[in-house]
Design a protein around this motif. Sequence first.
Motif, PDB file in Angstrom:
ATOM      1  N   CYS A 161       0.822  -1.218   0.000  1.00 51.53           N
ATOM      2  CA  CYS A 161       0.000   0.000   0.000  1.00 51.53           C
ATOM      3  C   CYS A 161       0.857   1.270   0.000  1.00 51.53           C
ATOM      4  O   CYS A 161       0.855   2.044   0.977  1.00 51.53           O
ATOM      5  N   PRO A 162       1.608   1.520  -1.071  1.00 53.33           N
ATOM      6  CA  PRO A 162       2.528   2.661  -1.084  1.00 53.33           C
ATOM      7  C   PRO A 162       1.809   4.001  -1.075  1.00 53.33           C
ATOM      8  O   PRO A 162       0.681   4.132  -1.567  1.00 53.33           O
ATOM      9  N   LYS A 163       2.491   4.995  -0.519  1.00 57.56           N
ATOM     10  CA  LYS A 163       2.008   6.373  -0.539  1.00 57.56           C
ATOM     11  C   LYS A 163       3.031   7.223  -1.283  1.00 57.56           C
ATOM     12  O   LYS A 163       4.234   6.939  -1.256  1.00 57.56           O
ATOM     13  N   LYS A 164       2.558   8.249  -1.933  1.00 61.29           N
ATOM     14  CA  LYS A 164       3.438   9.141  -2.676  1.00 61.29           C
ATOM     15  C   LYS A 164       4.525   9.689  -1.754  1.00 61.29           C
ATOM     16  O   LYS A 164       4.251  10.094  -0.628  1.00 61.29           O
ATOM     17  N   GLY A 165       5.757   9.669  -2.235  1.00 65.86           N
ATOM     18  CA  GLY A 165       6.874  10.200  -1.482  1.00 65.86           C
ATOM     19  C   GLY A 165       7.578   9.198  -0.588  1.00 65.86           C
ATOM     20  O   GLY A 165       8.599   9.534   0.023  1.00 65.86           O
ATOM     21  N   GLU A 166       7.069   7.967  -0.511  1.00 65.31           N
ATOM     22  CA  GLU A 166       7.703   6.973   0.354  1.00 65.31           C
ATOM     23  C   GLU A 166       8.964   6.413  -0.301  1.00 65.31           C
ATOM     24  O   GLU A 166       9.164   6.497  -1.513  1.00 65.31           O
ATOM     25  N   TYR A 167       9.814   5.811   0.562  1.00 62.33           N
ATOM     26  CA  TYR A 167      11.105   5.263   0.144  1.00 62.33           C
ATOM     27  C   TYR A 167      10.976   3.750  -0.024  1.00 62.33           C
ATOM     28  O   TYR A 167      10.634   3.040   0.930  1.00 62.33           O
ATOM     29  N   VAL A 168      11.283   3.278  -1.241  1.00 61.01           N
ATOM     30  CA  VAL A 168      11.054   1.877  -1.607  1.00 61.01           C
ATOM     31  C   VAL A 168      12.378   1.227  -2.010  1.00 61.01           C
ATOM     32  O   VAL A 168      13.122   1.774  -2.839  1.00 61.01           O
ATOM     33  N   PHE A 169      12.638   0.059  -1.447  1.00 61.08           N
ATOM     34  CA  PHE A 169      13.811  -0.736  -1.814  1.00 61.08           C
ATOM     35  C   PHE A 169      13.349  -2.047  -2.427  1.00 61.08           C
ATOM     36  O   PHE A 169      12.449  -2.716  -1.902  1.00 61.08           O
ATOM     37  N   VAL A 170      13.974  -2.438  -3.548  1.00 61.43           N
ATOM     38  CA  VAL A 170      13.633  -3.674  -4.259  1.00 61.43           C
ATOM     39  C   VAL A 170      14.903  -4.491  -4.452  1.00 61.43           C
ATOM     40  O   VAL A 170      15.881  -4.003  -5.030  1.00 61.43           O
TER      41      VAL A 170
END
Length: 354
Positions: A161-170
Motif C-alpha cells: 500500500c505505497p504512498k506518494k513520497g515513500e522510500y522503496v527498496f527492491v
Amino acid sequence: MAMAMAMAMGVENKQVLLKGYVDTIPKESDMEVKVTQTQLNPPNLKGSAAILLKNLYLSCDPYMRGRMRDFHGSYIPPFVPAQPLEGFGVSQVVDSDHPDFKAGDYVTGMTGWEQYTLVSPTRAQQLRKIHLDDDIPLSYHLGLLGMPGFTAYAGLFEVCCPKKGEYVFVSAASGAVGQLVGQLAKLHGCYVVGSAGSNHKVDLLKNKLGFDDAFNYKDDPNLTAALKRYFPQGIDIYFDNVGGDMLDAALGNMRIFGRIAACGMVSLNSLSDPQTMHNLYNLIPKRIKIQGFLQSDYLDSFPRFLEHVTTYYKQGKIVYIEDMNEGLESAPSALVGLFSGKNIGKQVIRVAHQ
C-alpha cells in the motif's frame, strides 16, 4: 491425405524431464531432454473436455526450484520424477473438446515443458485466452502481463500500500518481478532504489528502468551500511525477492510502520539452510509489517492490473526486459541460470514460432 496420415501417426514431442528430486541448487544434469511421439488429433479427446496445446513459449521462474524437492508442505505440489516439468506457458490450441476453447486459440496458463501438452478439463479451467495485440509481444503474457507482473502489482499495491513520497527498496530488481515493482512505485510517486548482482544490471536499473538509484550487492560486504547510505532517512517499503542477509539488512534500516512484502527467498540453497537474523527485534519498536504472499491471493485484482499495466506499456511509461532462449533443449540451462543471476530480465524459452 498425407497430412491426415501424419496426424494419425503422430509427431515428435520433445520433453524436459526431472530425473529425481534435488534439495540443493539444481544442475542441468538433474534434467534430461527426451523425444517422444504425440498425435495431433488424439482419438481419446472426444468426450473428454480436454485440450491439446502446442507450446510456443515457456516461463522460467524461481518458484520451480521448490517443486524439484520432495516437499509436500508448500502451496504447490512437487514435480513428478521421470515426468515433464511444468510451468507457465503461452500456447496455441491444436485440438479441443472443451466448450470454451477452439483450435487456433492462443492461451496462457500452466503447461508441460514439452512441445505438445494434453491438458485435462480441470487444468483447462485455469487457462486464460489471449487476445492478440500487435503492440504487445506474445511472450509478455509470461512476464509483464503474466504471473511475475501480477506478483509485482499485487505485492506492491495490495500488500505494501505505497504512498506518494515513500522510500522503496527492491532486491533482485532487474528480474522478472523486481523490474516492474520499481517502475510501478516510481509511477506512484515513490523514491526507488534497487539491488542487483552485476554492474551491467545496475546500469539498466538506473538508465533504462528509471530507478532513482541502484547498487551491486556483491560490491558491498556490509549490506546494512550500504542500505544506510542509499536510504539515510530509512526504508518505508522493502519488496523482498531474496531473503537471507538482504532481508536482515533491510530490517536494520526500516522506518516506523514500514512494510515488507516477502515475495521470494532465492538466497536459500536448501530448506535446511541456516538463516541467521540479527535485526528481527526492529519489528517491535518500529511496528514493521512483514507479509508473505502469493499472487493467486489477489486474483480479483487481475483485470485492473491488466488494464493499468497494458495502458502504461502502450504509453511508453513502462519498459520490460526479457531474456529469450531458443529451443526446448536450452530450457535446463536457462532454469539453472536463474540461481546464479545469469539471466537479465524475465527468462523465457521459445519452443516454437507462432
